[in-house]
Design a protein around this motif. Sequence first.
Motif, PDB file in Angstrom:
ATOM      1  N   LEU A 299       0.954  -1.113  -0.102  1.00 50.03           N
ATOM      2  CA  LEU A 299      -0.033   0.074  -0.117  1.00 50.03           C
ATOM      3  C   LEU A 299       0.741   1.184   0.049  1.00 50.03           C
ATOM      4  CD1 LEU A 299      -2.459  -1.237   2.650  1.00 50.03           C
ATOM      5  CD2 LEU A 299      -2.726  -1.145   0.140  1.00 50.03           C
ATOM      6  N   PHE A 300       2.059   0.823   0.653  1.00 52.30           N
ATOM      7  CA  PHE A 300       2.144   2.317   0.851  1.00 52.30           C
ATOM      8  C   PHE A 300       3.748   2.144  -0.268  1.00 52.30           C
ATOM      9  CE2 PHE A 300       7.466   3.785   1.931  1.00 52.30           C
ATOM     10  CZ  PHE A 300       6.769   4.852   2.290  1.00 52.30           C
ATOM     11  N   LEU A 301       3.986   1.841  -1.523  1.00 49.25           N
ATOM     12  CA  LEU A 301       4.643   1.438  -2.129  1.00 49.25           C
ATOM     13  C   LEU A 301       3.226   2.123  -3.601  1.00 49.25           C
ATOM     14  CD1 LEU A 301       7.053  -1.167  -2.332  1.00 49.25           C
ATOM     15  CD2 LEU A 301       7.412   1.373  -2.061  1.00 49.25           C
ATOM     16  N   LEU A 302       2.263   1.458  -3.785  1.00 48.61           N
ATOM     17  CA  LEU A 302       1.264   1.862  -4.595  1.00 48.61           C
ATOM     18  C   LEU A 302       1.320   3.516  -4.114  1.00 48.61           C
ATOM     19  CD1 LEU A 302      -1.485  -0.842  -4.282  1.00 48.61           C
ATOM     20  CD2 LEU A 302       0.888  -0.040  -5.980  1.00 48.61           C
ATOM     21  N   ASP A 303       0.878   4.072  -3.324  1.00 53.38           N
ATOM     22  CA  ASP A 303       0.206   5.372  -2.971  1.00 53.38           C
ATOM     23  C   ASP A 303       2.082   6.226  -3.103  1.00 53.38           C
ATOM     24  OD1 ASP A 303      -1.348   7.261  -1.473  1.00 53.38           O
ATOM     25  OD2 ASP A 303       0.499   7.499   0.253  1.00 53.38           O
ATOM     26  N   GLU A 304       2.833   5.899  -3.271  1.00 52.49           N
ATOM     27  CA  GLU A 304       4.141   6.514  -3.641  1.00 52.49           C
ATOM     28  C   GLU A 304       4.061   6.735  -5.047  1.00 52.49           C
ATOM     29  OE1 GLU A 304       7.932   4.896  -2.228  1.00 52.49           O
ATOM     30  OE2 GLU A 304       8.446   7.144  -1.300  1.00 52.49           O
ATOM     31  N   GLY A 306       0.978   6.714  -6.591  1.00 50.52           N
ATOM     32  CA  GLY A 306      -0.135   7.609  -7.021  1.00 50.52           C
ATOM     33  C   GLY A 306      -1.847   6.557  -6.986  1.00 50.52           C
ATOM     34  N   VAL A 307      -1.615   5.674  -6.629  1.00 50.10           N
ATOM     35  CA  VAL A 307      -2.822   4.591  -7.211  1.00 50.10           C
ATOM     36  C   VAL A 307      -3.193   4.581  -5.054  1.00 50.10           C
ATOM     37  CG1 VAL A 307      -3.932   1.913  -7.134  1.00 50.10           C
ATOM     38  CG2 VAL A 307      -2.382   3.267  -8.715  1.00 50.10           C
ATOM     39  N   GLU A 308      -4.063   4.845  -4.987  1.00 49.53           N
ATOM     40  CA  GLU A 308      -5.076   4.797  -3.877  1.00 49.53           C
ATOM     41  C   GLU A 308      -5.082   3.119  -2.945  1.00 49.53           C
ATOM     42  OE1 GLU A 308      -6.249   8.450  -2.827  1.00 49.53           O
ATOM     43  OE2 GLU A 308      -4.776   9.719  -2.690  1.00 49.53           O
ATOM     44  N   ALA A 309      -5.185   2.552  -2.571  1.00 57.98           N
ATOM     45  CA  ALA A 309      -5.897   1.571  -2.405  1.00 57.98           C
ATOM     46  C   ALA A 309      -6.153   1.181  -0.579  1.00 57.98           C
ATOM     47  CB  ALA A 309      -5.481   0.441  -2.838  1.00 57.98           C
ATOM     48  N   SER A 310      -6.912  -0.436  -0.407  1.00 60.65           N
ATOM     49  CA  SER A 310      -7.158  -0.762   0.889  1.00 60.65           C
ATOM     50  C   SER A 310      -6.576  -2.272   1.315  1.00 60.65           C
ATOM     51  CB  SER A 310      -7.706   0.350   1.968  1.00 60.65           C
ATOM     52  OG  SER A 310      -8.640  -0.986   1.711  1.00 60.65           O
ATOM     53  N   PHE A 355      -3.659   2.339 -15.941  1.00 59.04           N
ATOM     54  CA  PHE A 355      -1.851   2.958 -15.063  1.00 59.04           C
ATOM     55  C   PHE A 355      -2.196   1.832 -13.139  1.00 59.04           C
ATOM     56  CE2 PHE A 355      -0.978   6.061 -11.233  1.00 59.04           C
ATOM     57  CZ  PHE A 355       0.166   5.700 -11.839  1.00 59.04           C
ATOM     58  N   ALA A 356      -3.511   1.505 -12.901  1.00 56.36           N
ATOM     59  CA  ALA A 356      -2.994   1.069 -11.954  1.00 56.36           C
ATOM     60  C   ALA A 356      -2.713  -0.595 -11.966  1.00 56.36           C
ATOM     61  CB  ALA A 356      -4.412   0.595 -11.453  1.00 56.36           C
ATOM     62  N   VAL A 357      -3.402  -0.692 -12.595  1.00 60.96           N
ATOM     63  CA  VAL A 357      -2.693  -2.668 -13.371  1.00 60.96           C
ATOM     64  C   VAL A 357      -1.242  -2.001 -13.281  1.00 60.96           C
ATOM     65  CG1 VAL A 357      -2.345  -4.075 -15.280  1.00 60.96           C
ATOM     66  CG2 VAL A 357      -4.735  -3.740 -14.257  1.00 60.96           C
ATOM     67  N   GLY A 358      -0.235  -1.535 -14.450  1.00 59.23           N
ATOM     68  CA  GLY A 358       0.950  -1.865 -14.181  1.00 59.23           C
ATOM     69  C   GLY A 358       1.551  -0.727 -12.704  1.00 59.23           C
ATOM     70  N   VAL A 359       1.183   0.187 -12.014  1.00 55.21           N
ATOM     71  CA  VAL A 359       1.475  -0.379 -11.117  1.00 55.21           C
ATOM     72  C   VAL A 359       1.467  -0.939 -10.024  1.00 55.21           C
ATOM     73  CG1 VAL A 359       1.197   1.539  -9.426  1.00 55.21           C
ATOM     74  CG2 VAL A 359       1.247   2.823 -11.465  1.00 55.21           C
TER      75      VAL A 359
END
Length: 373
Positions: A299-304, A306-310, A355-359
């Motif tokens: 979650l930390f790396l996703l947020d960095e 630009g993908v906000e998830a939980s 974009f989210a898939v790639g990240v």
Amino acid sequence: MRREVADAMAEAAAQVNGNPSSIHRSGRRARRILDDARDDVADVLGVDASMVVFTSGGTEADDLAVNGVASRRAGRVLCSAVEHHAVLEPTRHLGGETIGVDSTGLLSLEDTERRLAEALDEGIALVSVMTVNNENGVRQPVEDVVSLVRAMSPGTPVHTDAVQAAGWIDLRGLASVVDLMTISGHKLGGPVGVGALVVRDRGVLTPRLLGGGQESELRSGTQNVVGAVGLARALVLTAAERDLVAAEVATRRDRFVRGVTAGVPDVIEPARPDRGSAAPVVGGIAQLCFRGIESEAMLFLLDEAGVEASAGSACAAGALEPSHVLAAMGVPDEFARGALRVSVGRETTDAEVDFAVGVVVDVVQRLRGARAA
Ligand SMILES: Cc1ncc(COP(=O)(O)O)c(C=O)c1O
């Protein structure tokens, strides 16, 4: 929040300067606006306006349902093992019991029957089963639960937490058979801090908040008129476009799941193990579990990036605890610790999904690479 909702709330805020319980002109104007909001909520849910009790959100409505009924009726409280904490915690506090789900997260009707039978001697105060699960989007067979309860324990009220359902499902049929139903504004493009409990027969519960006797004595406290306007507008707008939007959003959710599962190995979608339709799932939620990584780092790396998830799990004492929903489904710990929950909304585009898939693929590969190194 939807722009139209924000506009409706701003308009209401400009008009409401009285307490809806006051008999002066400003109070009567506030009362009219509140009553209109109540009518709109009732209309969308297909219930009588007198059944709509505005609350400060889903949590309060769930609490009023569970604790309110338990303080009026003797007997055991039963709820599904995958309820939101807003139902689970009051149920646990009351010494209640949970009903199991299968490996796809669907409530077990056999276990429901067994638990009902076991509790019959003691009596059953309340049965609460959510309409749609907030972590995996699974639509629960609440209508079947109602039939079982009516047959085995007539008079026992059934509550459903429909907070995650109202955006995706026409709730009129369900609202006409359950005794209590919870909704909340912020899952519909409405405001946070406002929700409602639909109460078919007020005689089944005792109010939690005592005071001025607002909301037909069921929920004291000066009403949040502007919030109620926001909730009502969000519900009306959602209902008007629901079928179209739900189908589009489901397509984008599937695009996300396909992209990620094609991009990395050792990932499962527990509610739909064969990527088919094992459990009925609403469009807006995708829950994936990656073997051998920790949700928190992901979650930390996703947020960095630009993908906000939980992770769909509670944050206790600074550490992410594996989700009680995945535990109830029997998802092995090595997968459950790497859970990811992504929400897809009505404004999400294909480009954002890609974009989210790639990240996600990149982050999972990096974390696994770091582990291997
Ligand atoms: C299924 C479910 N029930 C209850 C709640 C709590 O609602 P609120 O945040 O309005 O208190 C939530 C919030 O996410 C939810 O998903």
